[in-house]
Design a protein around this motif. Structure first.
Motif, PDB file in Angstrom:
ATOM      1  N   MET A  59     -17.031  -9.183  22.455  1.00 50.31           N
ATOM      2  CA  MET A  59     -16.523  -9.635  21.154  1.00 50.31           C
ATOM      3  C   MET A  59     -17.592 -10.516  20.520  1.00 50.31           C
ATOM      4  O   MET A  59     -18.080 -11.457  21.137  1.00 50.31           O
ATOM      5  CB  MET A  59     -15.241 -10.456  21.323  1.00 50.31           C
ATOM      6  CG  MET A  59     -14.055  -9.664  21.828  1.00 50.31           C
ATOM      7  SD  MET A  59     -13.392  -8.437  20.666  1.00 50.31           S
ATOM      8  CE  MET A  59     -12.771  -9.509  19.390  1.00 50.31           C
TER       9      MET A  59
ATOM     10  N   HIS B 114     -14.448  -9.602  26.883  1.00 52.42           N
ATOM     11  CA  HIS B 114     -12.986  -9.515  26.930  1.00 52.42           C
ATOM     12  C   HIS B 114     -12.571  -8.289  27.723  1.00 52.42           C
ATOM     13  O   HIS B 114     -13.303  -7.315  27.801  1.00 52.42           O
ATOM     14  CB  HIS B 114     -12.412  -9.339  25.520  1.00 52.42           C
ATOM     15  CG  HIS B 114     -12.413 -10.589  24.706  1.00 52.42           C
ATOM     16  ND1 HIS B 114     -11.849 -10.651  23.448  1.00 52.42           N
ATOM     17  CD2 HIS B 114     -12.906 -11.831  24.953  1.00 52.42           C
ATOM     18  CE1 HIS B 114     -11.999 -11.878  22.951  1.00 52.42           C
ATOM     19  NE2 HIS B 114     -12.646 -12.602  23.845  1.00 52.42           N
TER      20      HIS B 114
ATOM     21  N   HIS C  63     -14.839  -5.162  26.911  1.00 55.24           N
ATOM     22  CA  HIS C  63     -15.650  -5.053  25.699  1.00 55.24           C
ATOM     23  C   HIS C  63     -16.320  -6.381  25.379  1.00 55.24           C
ATOM     24  O   HIS C  63     -15.983  -7.400  25.960  1.00 55.24           O
ATOM     25  CB  HIS C  63     -14.816  -4.574  24.505  1.00 55.24           C
ATOM     26  CG  HIS C  63     -13.636  -5.443  24.201  1.00 55.24           C
ATOM     27  ND1 HIS C  63     -12.448  -5.353  24.885  1.00 55.24           N
ATOM     28  CD2 HIS C  63     -13.466  -6.437  23.303  1.00 55.24           C
ATOM     29  CE1 HIS C  63     -11.590  -6.247  24.410  1.00 55.24           C
ATOM     30  NE2 HIS C  63     -12.192  -6.923  23.456  1.00 55.24           N
TER      31      HIS C  63
ATOM     32  N   MET D 150      -5.801  -9.043  24.730  1.00 52.09           N
ATOM     33  CA  MET D 150      -7.193  -9.255  25.094  1.00 52.09           C
ATOM     34  C   MET D 150      -7.296 -10.568  25.838  1.00 52.09           C
ATOM     35  O   MET D 150      -6.668 -11.547  25.470  1.00 52.09           O
ATOM     36  CB  MET D 150      -8.076  -9.342  23.846  1.00 52.09           C
ATOM     37  CG  MET D 150      -8.215  -8.051  23.110  1.00 52.09           C
ATOM     38  SD  MET D 150      -9.641  -8.095  22.023  1.00 52.09           S
ATOM     39  CE  MET D 150      -9.291  -9.466  20.959  1.00 52.09           C
TER      40      MET D 150
HETATM   41 CU   LIG Z   1     -11.691  -8.750  22.419  1.00 51.99          CU
END
Ligand SMILES: [Cu+2]
Length: 160
Positions: free
Chosen positions: A115, A79, A113, A90
């Motif tokens: 997830m 994301h 990042h 996001m």
């Molecule tokens: Cu995320």
């Protein structure tokens, strides 16, 4: 007769030793280097968390991270955070994460990042877990990630 055999053995040994050594240098599987990897603990009742790390591509060709795997999660997405209309949103990066040759890509809070979804076990701060990134043509890289508590680290004692 014994002498003859010994000589034959020596000659045979030399023949073997003199064979040109085939130096098939396998292309390094360690082009990708991950550092500082961690995932966050989850608030009670949650089954989703985020992961952060730095990944460096020491190879001479760009490659792309296309998927990630972990024993903790059967669904991992990449994301990025976007600011739109004053809101932080996001957005999944479905096209994969490009790792330019000779550069490092940083997954960090508020930015790119990982997830991890559907986590069925509690995450305990201080533990480590394994993660793997799979790329299009730089192979896979396996690394361990620290489980880091959501709670802020206690303030360091002030020295006067
Ligand atoms: Cu995320």
């Amino acid at each position: 007769m014994k002498k003859f055999i010994s000589l034959a053995v020596i000659l045979a040994a030399q023949f073997v030793l003199l064979q040109p050594v085939l130096s098939v240098q396998a292309e390094s599987a360690h082009k990708l280097h991950v550092s500082g990897a961690y995932i966050r603990t989850m608030p009670p009742g949650r089954t989703t968390t985020a992961g952060f790390l730095t990944i460096a591509n020491h190879g001479t060709a760009d490659c792309k991270v296309i998927s990630a795997s972990s024993p903790l999660s059967n669904r991992i997405e990449f994301h990025e955070h976007l600011h739109s209309d004053g809101m932080m949103r996001m957005r999944p990066v479905d096209s994969g994460i490009v790792l330019p040759a000779g550069e490092a890509v940083i997954f960090k809070p508020g930015g790119l990042h990982i997830m991890l979804f559907n986590i069925e076990q509690a995450l305990v701060g201080g533990d480590t877990t394994q993660l793997q990134f799979n790329t299009d043509h730089c192979g896979s890289v396996e690394f361990s990630a620290e489980v880091r508590s959501l709670k802020a680290a206690p303030m360091a004692k002030k020295h006067h």
